[in-house]
Scaffold this active site. Structure first.
Site, PDB file in Angstrom:
ATOM      1  N   ARG A  27      -5.311   5.184   7.697  1.00 39.35           N
ATOM      2  CA  ARG A  27      -4.304   4.485   7.829  1.00 39.35           C
ATOM      3  C   ARG A  27      -3.722   4.618   9.081  1.00 39.35           C
ATOM      4  O   ARG A  27      -2.909   4.626   9.498  1.00 39.35           O
ATOM      5  CB  ARG A  27      -2.718   5.360   6.846  1.00 39.35           C
ATOM      6  N   ARG A  31       3.091   2.918   9.616  1.00 41.95           N
ATOM      7  CA  ARG A  31       4.341   2.930  10.147  1.00 41.95           C
ATOM      8  C   ARG A  31       5.220   4.036  11.256  1.00 41.95           C
ATOM      9  O   ARG A  31       5.897   3.853  11.464  1.00 41.95           O
ATOM     10  CB  ARG A  31       4.880   3.142   8.833  1.00 41.95           C
ATOM     11  N   ARG A  40       5.175  -5.803  11.555  1.00 39.96           N
ATOM     12  CA  ARG A  40       5.988  -6.669  10.140  1.00 39.96           C
ATOM     13  C   ARG A  40       6.624  -6.737   9.998  1.00 39.96           C
ATOM     14  O   ARG A  40       7.381  -7.413   8.668  1.00 39.96           O
ATOM     15  CB  ARG A  40       5.539  -4.737   9.492  1.00 39.96           C
ATOM     16  N   ASP A  77      -5.100  -3.830   2.628  1.00 39.93           N
ATOM     17  CA  ASP A  77      -4.687  -2.869   0.949  1.00 39.93           C
ATOM     18  C   ASP A  77      -5.900  -2.427  -0.066  1.00 39.93           C
ATOM     19  O   ASP A  77      -6.525  -3.946  -0.942  1.00 39.93           O
ATOM     20  CB  ASP A  77      -3.228  -2.892   0.467  1.00 39.93           C
ATOM     21  N   TYR A 154      -3.499   1.925 -10.965  1.00 37.25           N
ATOM     22  CA  TYR A 154      -3.079   1.330 -11.035  1.00 37.25           C
ATOM     23  C   TYR A 154      -2.603  -0.003 -11.573  1.00 37.25           C
ATOM     24  O   TYR A 154      -1.396  -0.531 -11.444  1.00 37.25           O
ATOM     25  CB  TYR A 154      -3.317   0.688  -9.201  1.00 37.25           C
TER      26      TYR A 154
HETATM   27  O1  CP3 Z   1      -5.970   2.704   7.146  1.00 43.52           O
HETATM   28  C1  CP3 Z   1      -5.520   1.743   7.313  1.00 43.52           C
HETATM   29  O2  CP3 Z   1      -4.830   1.852   9.029  1.00 43.52           O
HETATM   30  C2  CP3 Z   1      -5.911   0.842   7.095  1.00 43.52           C
HETATM   31  C3  CP3 Z   1      -5.000  -0.281   5.796  1.00 43.52           C
HETATM   32  C4  CP3 Z   1      -4.661   0.827   5.047  1.00 43.52           C
HETATM   33  C5  CP3 Z   1      -3.360   0.622   4.025  1.00 43.52           C
HETATM   34  N1  CP3 Z   1      -4.172   1.038   3.213  1.00 43.52           N
HETATM   35  C6  CP3 Z   1      -2.310  -0.495   4.534  1.00 43.52           C
HETATM   36  C7  CP3 Z   1      -1.253   0.048   3.701  1.00 43.52           C
HETATM   37  C8  CP3 Z   1      -5.911   1.455   3.504  1.00 43.52           C
HETATM   38  C9  CP3 Z   1      -7.226   1.789   3.907  1.00 43.52           C
HETATM   39  C10 CP3 Z   1      -5.191   1.417   3.031  1.00 43.52           C
HETATM   40  C11 CP3 Z   1      -5.398   1.983   1.828  1.00 43.52           C
HETATM   41  C12 CP3 Z   1      -4.814   1.923   0.254  1.00 43.52           C
HETATM   42  N2  CP3 Z   1      -3.713   1.184  -0.404  1.00 43.52           N
HETATM   43  C13 CP3 Z   1      -4.852   3.397  -0.862  1.00 43.52           C
HETATM   44  C14 CP3 Z   1      -6.467   4.336  -0.781  1.00 43.52           C
HETATM   45  C15 CP3 Z   1      -6.022   5.250   0.327  1.00 43.52           C
HETATM   46  C16 CP3 Z   1      -4.888   6.569  -0.203  1.00 43.52           C
HETATM   47  O3  CP3 Z   1      -3.674   6.579   0.887  1.00 43.52           O
HETATM   48  O4  CP3 Z   1      -4.837   7.325  -0.833  1.00 43.52           O
HETATM   49  C17 CP3 Z   1      -3.774   2.934  -1.881  1.00 43.52           C
HETATM   50  C18 CP3 Z   1      -4.054   4.185  -2.659  1.00 43.52           C
HETATM   51  C19 CP3 Z   1      -2.979   2.429  -1.605  1.00 43.52           C
HETATM   52  C20 CP3 Z   1      -1.679   1.544  -2.304  1.00 43.52           C
HETATM   53  C21 CP3 Z   1      -1.163   1.336  -1.318  1.00 43.52           C
HETATM   54  N3  CP3 Z   1      -0.580   0.406   0.066  1.00 43.52           N
HETATM   55  C22 CP3 Z   1       0.109   2.684  -1.065  1.00 43.52           C
HETATM   56  C23 CP3 Z   1       0.258   3.903  -2.177  1.00 43.52           C
HETATM   57  C24 CP3 Z   1       1.118   2.154  -0.100  1.00 43.52           C
HETATM   58  C25 CP3 Z   1       2.620   2.751   0.067  1.00 43.52           C
HETATM   59  C26 CP3 Z   1       2.618   3.316   0.659  1.00 43.52           C
HETATM   60  C27 CP3 Z   1       4.174   3.757   1.067  1.00 43.52           C
HETATM   61  O5  CP3 Z   1       3.728   5.272   1.691  1.00 43.52           O
HETATM   62  O6  CP3 Z   1       4.712   3.425   0.986  1.00 43.52           O
HETATM   63  C28 CP3 Z   1       0.750   0.547   0.031  1.00 43.52           C
HETATM   64  C29 CP3 Z   1       1.062   0.335   1.475  1.00 43.52           C
HETATM   65  C30 CP3 Z   1       0.399   0.597   2.692  1.00 43.52           C
HETATM   66  N4  CP3 Z   1      -0.517  -0.277   2.643  1.00 43.52           N
HETATM   67  C31 CP3 Z   1       0.904   0.393   3.892  1.00 43.52           C
HETATM   68  C32 CP3 Z   1       0.013   0.372   4.913  1.00 43.52           C
HETATM   69  C33 CP3 Z   1       0.490   0.527   6.051  1.00 43.52           C
HETATM   70  C34 CP3 Z   1       2.369   0.561   4.434  1.00 43.52           C
HETATM   71  C35 CP3 Z   1       3.043  -1.031   4.243  1.00 43.52           C
HETATM   72  C36 CP3 Z   1       4.369  -0.747   5.162  1.00 43.52           C
HETATM   73  O7  CP3 Z   1       6.115   0.021   3.831  1.00 43.52           O
HETATM   74  O8  CP3 Z   1       4.290  -1.074   6.018  1.00 43.52           O
END
Ligand code: CP3
Length: 358
Positions: A27, A31, A40, A77, A154
């Site tokens: 990640r 944010r 964003r 994602d 999910y």
């Molecule tokens: O690592 C990176 O920088 C690459 C981008 C990436 C994102 N999600 C961006 C993202 C990667 C590799 C993921 C994987 C991901 N997504 C996982 C597996 C990794 C982990 O964290 O266990 C999972 C379970 C997800 C599902 C997901 N997507 C969730 C649970 C959320 C919400 C998280 C939150 O805190 O709100 C997302 C959204 C997401 N994916 C964001 C980002 C930067 C936040 C989106 C935003 O509000 O800008």
């Protein structure tokens, strides 16, 4: 690898001797970075960011430009696959991911098809191509997927979950349906990863965020068996040309031996795992990636430097029989992390890890 200015991460992942420990952070685009929040906002919402290759490229590059990390990870994602299967992903601020059309019946499972990676997920492949152009060989690009178990969780829960009542209910009461769902997700993941490699991904990572919620027996049957199919398919595909693949099961520390048995190149470790014992258990077979507690990133630069050194010391000296170490956090960096702490982390690892590679 030729054409790469910094190939440290790929050399480390291949088990080759390196001068210092490479670092990237799960990640790393997100944010906690003001420039991410700005892009964003410009995009309007998260999915538009993912689906607009130029914007996905912009946020992928932000942490590379700011911190000089040793690898870039595709901005996307894991939930793109179920979205492409028609479940309609929505991501709302403060709520997390939700599907408008979750899996609720056997009929819903029967209706699923494998998305065409170039057609239905073409925006991901386009993002990879645009990012490779922007990187221009600075550092390698990591592609990724969710594990079949995590994606199925999910899809069936319809959102994030604490107890996984629906997906575990399906697993316990209708195991054949659960396997049917996991198999179609696995087939989709394999096609998706192969397309990512064809588009330019230089290594692959499988995020099994929810495998650790399973009993040992069920982990083997419902998560690891499908990750095994993925590793075998990628390893046996000539077009993938030996692209390295890393498996990360959060909460999977007790299963490292069976994870290494899949033939993957590396294992991601969460922060609960003692890295020196992980090294003794599987360090001669796989590269270890991890594993500082991400919450340290919300504290001070001094704490960050101390904890980073603790992880480097934990892995210790790199010897001939060791596959090696790639520095990372034990899970994704949080929105509360301070950007200056990321700076301190990268500097500590890049400046101080050389002593472990003599
Ligand atoms: O690592 C990176 O920088 C690459 C981008 C990436 C994102 N999600 C961006 C993202 C990667 C590799 C993921 C994987 C991901 N997504 C996982 C597996 C990794 C982990 O964290 O266990 C999972 C379970 C997800 C599902 C997901 N997507 C969730 C649970 C959320 C919400 C998280 C939150 O805190 O709100 C997302 C959204 C997401 N994916 C964001 C980002 C930067 C936040 C989106 C935003 O509000 O800008």
């Amino acid at each position: 690898m030729k054409n790469l200015k910094n190939d440290l991460y790929l050399r480390a992942l291949r088990g080759e001797k390196v001068e210092r420990t490479p670092i990237w952070v799960m990640r790393q685009a997100g944010r906690y970075l003001p420039e991410y929040r700005a892009t964003r906002k410009q995009a309007g919402d998260f999915l538009t960011l993912c689906k607009t290759p130029e914007l996905a490229c912009e946020v992928t590059m932000q942490p590379i430009d700011r911190f000089g990390l040793d690898a870039a990870i595709l901005f996307s994602d894991i939930l793109t696959i179920p979205d492409a299967m028609g479940l309609e992903l929505v991501l709302e601020e403060g709520i997390g991911p939700v599907f408008n059309k979750p899996i609720r019946s056997q009929g819903d499972i029967d209706a699923l098809g494998v998305p065409d990676a170039e057609q239905d997920l073409g925006y991901v492949m386009n993002a990879i191509r645009v990012i490779r152009g922007a990187l221009d060989g600075r550092v390698p690009l990591i592609g990724f997927t969710g594990s079949p178990w995590t994606l199925a969780s999910y899809m069936v829960e319809g959102s994030g979950s604490k107890e996984f009542r629906r997906i575990k209910g399906l697993m316990f009461e209708s195991p054949e349906s659960a396997h049917q769902l996991l198999q179609i997700v696995t087939d989709s993941v394999i096609q998706y990863l192969k397309a990512q490699v064809a588009a330019g991904a230089q290594s692959l990572m499988v995020f099994d965020t929810w495998g650790g919620m399973l009993s040992t027996q069920n982990y083997q049957t419902f998560s690891l068996a499908y990750m095994q199919q993925i590793v075998s398919a990628i390893k046996n595909d000539e077009a993938c040309n030996g692209v390295p693949i890393v498996l990360f099961t959060k909460g999977g520390g007790q299963w490292l031996e069976s994870m290494a048995d899949t033939g993957c190149d590396g294992l991601g470790l969460d922060w609960t795992v003692d890295i020196s014992s992980a090294k003794q258990r599987v360090g001669d077979r796989v590269v270890l990636q991890g594993n500082m507690d991400p919450v340290v990133m919300n504290t001070s630069q001094q704490q960050v430097a101390d904890h980073a050194l603790e992880v480097l010391h934990g892995y210790g000296q790199h010897q001939a029989q060791d596959k090696g170490h790639i520095f990372n956090l034990g899970h994704g960096i949080q929105p509360f992390a301070k950007p200056e702490n990321m700076q301190a982390l990268v500097e500590t690892v890049q400046q101080q890890s050389g002593q472990f590679h003599e």
